[in-house]
Design a protein around this motif. Structure first.
Motif, PDB file in Angstrom:
ATOM      1  N   SER A   6      47.236  29.330  50.637  1.00 53.30           N
ATOM      2  CA  SER A   6      46.195  30.290  51.022  1.00 53.30           C
ATOM      3  C   SER A   6      44.805  29.815  50.634  1.00 53.30           C
ATOM      4  O   SER A   6      43.806  30.418  51.038  1.00 53.30           O
ATOM      5  N   LYS A   7      44.694  28.742  49.881  1.00 50.52           N
ATOM      6  CA  LYS A   7      43.374  28.217  49.491  1.00 50.52           C
ATOM      7  C   LYS A   7      42.531  27.843  50.708  1.00 50.52           C
ATOM      8  O   LYS A   7      41.304  27.896  50.664  1.00 50.52           O
ATOM      9  N   THR A   8      43.217  27.503  51.822  1.00 52.92           N
ATOM     10  CA  THR A   8      42.471  27.142  53.039  1.00 52.92           C
ATOM     11  C   THR A   8      41.758  28.341  53.633  1.00 52.92           C
ATOM     12  O   THR A   8      40.905  28.188  54.498  1.00 52.92           O
ATOM     13  N   ARG A   9      42.134  29.533  53.157  1.00 45.04           N
ATOM     14  CA  ARG A   9      41.470  30.760  53.603  1.00 45.04           C
ATOM     15  C   ARG A   9      40.761  31.438  52.440  1.00 45.04           C
ATOM     16  O   ARG A   9      40.588  32.659  52.427  1.00 45.04           O
ATOM     17  N   GLY A  10      40.396  30.656  51.457  1.00 43.52           N
ATOM     18  CA  GLY A  10      39.710  31.224  50.302  1.00 43.52           C
ATOM     19  C   GLY A  10      40.612  32.112  49.460  1.00 43.52           C
ATOM     20  O   GLY A  10      40.130  32.998  48.753  1.00 43.52           O
ATOM     21  N   GLY A  11      41.917  31.892  49.535  1.00 44.50           N
ATOM     22  CA  GLY A  11      42.873  32.662  48.749  1.00 44.50           C
ATOM     23  C   GLY A  11      43.364  33.928  49.419  1.00 44.50           C
ATOM     24  O   GLY A  11      44.182  34.660  48.847  1.00 44.50           O
ATOM     25  N   ASP A  12      42.902  34.190  50.635  1.00 41.56           N
ATOM     26  CA  ASP A  12      43.245  35.445  51.326  1.00 41.56           C
ATOM     27  C   ASP A  12      44.734  35.532  51.630  1.00 41.56           C
ATOM     28  O   ASP A  12      45.305  34.648  52.267  1.00 41.56           O
ATOM     29  N   LEU A  13      45.372  36.616  51.190  1.00 44.72           N
ATOM     30  CA  LEU A  13      46.784  36.866  51.466  1.00 44.72           C
ATOM     31  C   LEU A  13      46.984  37.966  52.497  1.00 44.72           C
ATOM     32  O   LEU A  13      48.119  38.317  52.821  1.00 44.72           O
ATOM     33  N   GLY A  14      45.923  38.540  52.995  1.00 38.83           N
ATOM     34  CA  GLY A  14      46.056  39.633  53.945  1.00 38.83           C
ATOM     35  C   GLY A  14      46.548  40.900  53.265  1.00 38.83           C
ATOM     36  O   GLY A  14      46.392  41.076  52.055  1.00 38.83           O
ATOM     37  N   SER A  15      47.162  41.783  54.049  1.00 40.28           N
ATOM     38  CA  SER A  15      47.665  43.055  53.521  1.00 40.28           C
ATOM     39  C   SER A  15      49.167  42.988  53.322  1.00 40.28           C
ATOM     40  O   SER A  15      49.871  42.349  54.101  1.00 40.28           O
ATOM     41  N   PHE A  16      49.660  43.686  52.323  1.00 41.49           N
ATOM     42  CA  PHE A  16      51.104  43.739  52.075  1.00 41.49           C
ATOM     43  C   PHE A  16      51.446  45.042  51.369  1.00 41.49           C
ATOM     44  O   PHE A  16      50.608  45.653  50.700  1.00 41.49           O
ATOM     45  N   SER A  17      52.684  45.475  51.554  1.00 41.58           N
ATOM     46  CA  SER A  17      53.162  46.695  50.910  1.00 41.58           C
ATOM     47  C   SER A  17      54.110  46.330  49.777  1.00 41.58           C
ATOM     48  O   SER A  17      54.411  45.156  49.552  1.00 41.58           O
ATOM     49  N   ARG A  18      54.598  47.340  49.070  1.00 42.66           N
ATOM     50  CA  ARG A  18      55.503  47.094  47.949  1.00 42.66           C
ATOM     51  C   ARG A  18      56.819  46.503  48.467  1.00 42.66           C
ATOM     52  O   ARG A  18      57.301  46.848  49.531  1.00 42.66           O
ATOM     53  N   GLY A  19      57.375  45.606  47.655  1.00 41.52           N
ATOM     54  CA  GLY A  19      58.638  44.978  48.010  1.00 41.52           C
ATOM     55  C   GLY A  19      58.499  43.669  48.740  1.00 41.52           C
ATOM     56  O   GLY A  19      59.497  43.018  49.050  1.00 41.52           O
ATOM     57  N   GLN A  20      57.262  43.256  49.015  1.00 43.29           N
ATOM     58  CA  GLN A  20      57.058  42.024  49.765  1.00 43.29           C
ATOM     59  C   GLN A  20      56.651  40.848  48.885  1.00 43.29           C
ATOM     60  O   GLN A  20      56.776  39.703  49.308  1.00 43.29           O
ATOM     61  N   MET A  21      56.154  41.114  47.708  1.00 46.46           N
ATOM     62  CA  MET A  21      55.765  40.061  46.777  1.00 46.46           C
ATOM     63  C   MET A  21      56.667  40.111  45.548  1.00 46.46           C
ATOM     64  O   MET A  21      57.339  41.105  45.287  1.00 46.46           O
ATOM     65  N   VAL A  22      56.679  39.007  44.796  1.00 45.45           N
ATOM     66  CA  VAL A  22      57.450  39.007  43.564  1.00 45.45           C
ATOM     67  C   VAL A  22      56.896  40.089  42.634  1.00 45.45           C
ATOM     68  O   VAL A  22      55.704  40.404  42.659  1.00 45.45           O
ATOM     69  N   LYS A  23      57.773  40.666  41.802  1.00 43.22           N
ATOM     70  CA  LYS A  23      57.458  41.894  41.084  1.00 43.22           C
ATOM     71  C   LYS A  23      56.224  41.805  40.184  1.00 43.22           C
ATOM     72  O   LYS A  23      55.365  42.704  40.228  1.00 43.22           O
ATOM     73  N   PRO A  24      56.064  40.790  39.328  1.00 41.99           N
ATOM     74  CA  PRO A  24      54.872  40.757  38.470  1.00 41.99           C
ATOM     75  C   PRO A  24      53.572  40.730  39.269  1.00 41.99           C
ATOM     76  O   PRO A  24      52.588  41.374  38.904  1.00 41.99           O
ATOM     77  N   PHE A  25      53.574  39.992  40.385  1.00 37.15           N
ATOM     78  CA  PHE A  25      52.394  39.916  41.236  1.00 37.15           C
ATOM     79  C   PHE A  25      52.139  41.274  41.884  1.00 37.15           C
ATOM     80  O   PHE A  25      51.004  41.765  41.914  1.00 37.15           O
ATOM     81  N   GLU A  26      53.203  41.894  42.392  1.00 36.36           N
ATOM     82  CA  GLU A  26      53.069  43.203  43.027  1.00 36.36           C
ATOM     83  C   GLU A  26      52.526  44.239  42.040  1.00 36.36           C
ATOM     84  O   GLU A  26      51.604  44.991  42.367  1.00 36.36           O
ATOM     85  N   ASP A  27      53.100  44.291  40.844  1.00 32.16           N
ATOM     86  CA  ASP A  27      52.658  45.280  39.852  1.00 32.16           C
ATOM     87  C   ASP A  27      51.178  45.118  39.542  1.00 32.16           C
ATOM     88  O   ASP A  27      50.437  46.105  39.425  1.00 32.16           O
ATOM     89  N   ALA A  28      50.744  43.872  39.407  1.00 39.47           N
ATOM     90  CA  ALA A  28      49.338  43.614  39.098  1.00 39.47           C
ATOM     91  C   ALA A  28      48.435  44.020  40.255  1.00 39.47           C
ATOM     92  O   ALA A  28      47.420  44.705  40.070  1.00 39.47           O
ATOM     93  N   ALA A  29      48.812  43.606  41.469  1.00 38.78           N
ATOM     94  CA  ALA A  29      47.962  43.881  42.636  1.00 38.78           C
ATOM     95  C   ALA A  29      47.828  45.381  42.893  1.00 38.78           C
ATOM     96  O   ALA A  29      46.735  45.879  43.166  1.00 38.78           O
ATOM     97  N   PHE A  30      48.922  46.108  42.795  1.00 37.25           N
ATOM     98  CA  PHE A  30      48.867  47.543  43.073  1.00 37.25           C
ATOM     99  C   PHE A  30      48.275  48.335  41.907  1.00 37.25           C
ATOM    100  O   PHE A  30      47.899  49.494  42.070  1.00 37.25           O
ATOM    101  N   GLY A  31      48.165  47.696  40.746  1.00 37.35           N
ATOM    102  CA  GLY A  31      47.601  48.385  39.587  1.00 37.35           C
ATOM    103  C   GLY A  31      46.130  48.100  39.350  1.00 37.35           C
ATOM    104  O   GLY A  31      45.494  48.732  38.503  1.00 37.35           O
ATOM    105  N   GLN A  32      45.574  47.152  40.110  1.00 40.69           N
ATOM    106  CA  GLN A  32      44.174  46.775  39.912  1.00 40.69           C
ATOM    107  C   GLN A  32      43.211  47.699  40.644  1.00 40.69           C
ATOM    108  O   GLN A  32      43.570  48.323  41.645  1.00 40.69           O
ATOM    109  N   LYS A  33      41.984  47.734  40.167  1.00 40.66           N
ATOM    110  CA  LYS A  33      40.921  48.441  40.866  1.00 40.66           C
ATOM    111  C   LYS A  33      40.376  47.547  41.975  1.00 40.66           C
ATOM    112  O   LYS A  33      40.358  46.322  41.849  1.00 40.66           O
ATOM    113  N   VAL A  34      39.927  48.169  43.026  1.00 44.49           N
ATOM    114  CA  VAL A  34      39.378  47.432  44.170  1.00 44.49           C
ATOM    115  C   VAL A  34      38.112  46.687  43.762  1.00 44.49           C
ATOM    116  O   VAL A  34      37.257  47.225  43.039  1.00 44.49           O
ATOM    117  N   ASP A  35      38.014  45.439  44.189  1.00 43.61           N
ATOM    118  CA  ASP A  35      36.859  44.557  44.000  1.00 43.61           C
ATOM    119  C   ASP A  35      36.698  44.039  42.577  1.00 43.61           C
ATOM    120  O   ASP A  35      35.700  43.368  42.273  1.00 43.61           O
TER     121      ASP A  35
END
Length: 380
Positions: free
Chosen positions: A263-292
């Motif tokens: 994803s570095k070729t897109r500046g790290g952009d992973l697009g949009s994803f819902s729960r259950g699509q990423m590995v658990k530690p990554f998912e927990d962090a992403a859904f627990g963070q504040k926007v921006d």
């Protein structure tokens, strides 16, 4: 809301094209990759990598006649070829063991498809369905535009060991079949407002959109076999990069220069994803963070991640007014597909179909014309 693709042709060409252009690892089975996600590399973050289908051993007697349709033979070799195409396509989104378990089912569907093709080929000749040069040119232009960047019709031809003449012949026949089915289904009416509202009210769960986030990340890759001091150095690098980002460095630029993810070729952009699509530690962090905000360094089996969430959308049910236009197209398409299915079943009922060695076990059970049920709306 995900809308199933309406029944359309050139179906046979598109089926083979799908085997060429789909690929790599990705989300769990039956999910659809979102724009911006790289599903071509084995170290993407998705929870369940997708492998290609296992190879199928050719039959010992490819010339054996399995079915005779109005005097025309369908051979075992033809069935093997059709089965391989279907397995290869399915192998892009199912694990190999699942494909192996379904091999017999694929072979039965391949036999059905070949029987239907034979009937449709005969019908377009019977009705003298023709395609003009302008219609063919328009179809080729649309087909070319549907291919991913970097993939050409020549790639498709080479993938399937065709000549350009064979491709042109197959395309022409598919377009003739498409015109035949358009004629058959032209009287299917557009659904009324009452029909649309009734379907929506009775199937609201189909319009549920799950909670999702849109995020970018930077990965400093680490292996389980790395020595402790190597891991510590990699984590320290991730922490140093995060510090720069918190101080105002451009996330995309830092990702492009330092990330070990495709994803570095897109500046790290992973697009949009819902729960259950990423590995658990990554998912927990992403859904627990504040926007921006740039989150703390997260460790997964892939290494150390710095995540930035740009959007967080709560689960919701799409309102009727928002889905009405798309729903109308889907239900109209369903009516057309039902009309096409009825027409094809009529051709089968009138045809003289024989199985010299007996009907294969399971043939006709749970099979539908052209391999699938009529489209219905489904949740994203």
């Amino acid at each position: 809301m995900r809308i199933a693709r309406p029944y359309s042709l050139p179906a046979f060409v598109l089926m083979i094209a799908g085997a060429l252009v789909a690929g790599g690892c990705g989300k769990k089975e039956a999910a659809t990759a979102q724009p911006g996600q790289d599903i071509s590399q084995s170290k993407d973050l998705f929870a369940q990598p997708v492998s290609t289908a296992p190879a199928m051993i050719p039959s010992a007697n490819p010339g054996a006649v399995v079915a005779v349709v109005d005097g025309k033979d369908v051979t075992q070799g033809e069935i093997d070829g059709e089965t391989m195409k279907m397995m290869d396509m399915a192998g892009r989104r199912m694990p190999p063991e699942r494909i192996a378990q379904m091999k017999d089912r694929f072979a039965l569907q391949a036999l059905e498809n070949l029987i239907l093709k034979t009937l449709l080929f005969a019908e377009i000749d019977k009705q003298n369905i023709t395609i003009s040069d302008e219609e063919k040119a328009e179809a080729i232009a649309k087909f070319t535009n549907s291919l991913p960047p970097g993939v050409t019709i020549d790639d498709l031809i080479a993938k399937n060991n065709w000549t350009k003449e064979e491709f042109d012949k197959n395309l022409t026949v598919d377009l003739r079949i498409n015109k035949l089915l358009e004629n058959v289904t032209k009287d299917a009416s557009e659904p009324s407002e009452e029909e649309l509202k009734k379907f929506y009210d009775e199937n609201k769960e189909r319009f549920d959109v799950p909670e999702s986030v849109t995020a970018s990340h930077i990965l400093i890759a680490a292996e389980a076999s790395d020595a402790d001091d190597v891991k510590a150095a990699k984590k320290a690098k991730a922490e140093e990069l995060r510090k720069k980002l918190v101080e105002g460095a451009d996330f995309a630029a830092v990702a492009t220069e330092n990330s070990d993810c495709p994803s570095k070729t897109r500046g790290g952009d992973l697009g949009s994803f819902s729960r259950g699509q990423m590995v658990k530690p990554f998912e927990d962090a992403a859904f627990g963070q504040k926007v921006d905000e740039v989150g703390p360094v997260v460790e997964t089996q892939f290494g150390y991640h710095i995540i930035k969430v740009s959007k967080h959308e709560e689960a919701r049910t799409l309102p009727f007014d928002e889905v009405k236009v798309r729903l109308s197209k889907v239900l109209e398409s369903q009516k057309k597909q039902e009309a096409a299915r009825s027409f094809i079943e009529g051709l089968k009922a009138k045809a003289d179909i024989k199985f010299p060695n007996g009907k294969p076990e399971g043939y006709g059970e749970m099979l539908s014309p052209m391999g699938g049920p009529a489209p219905t709306p489904a949740p994203a």
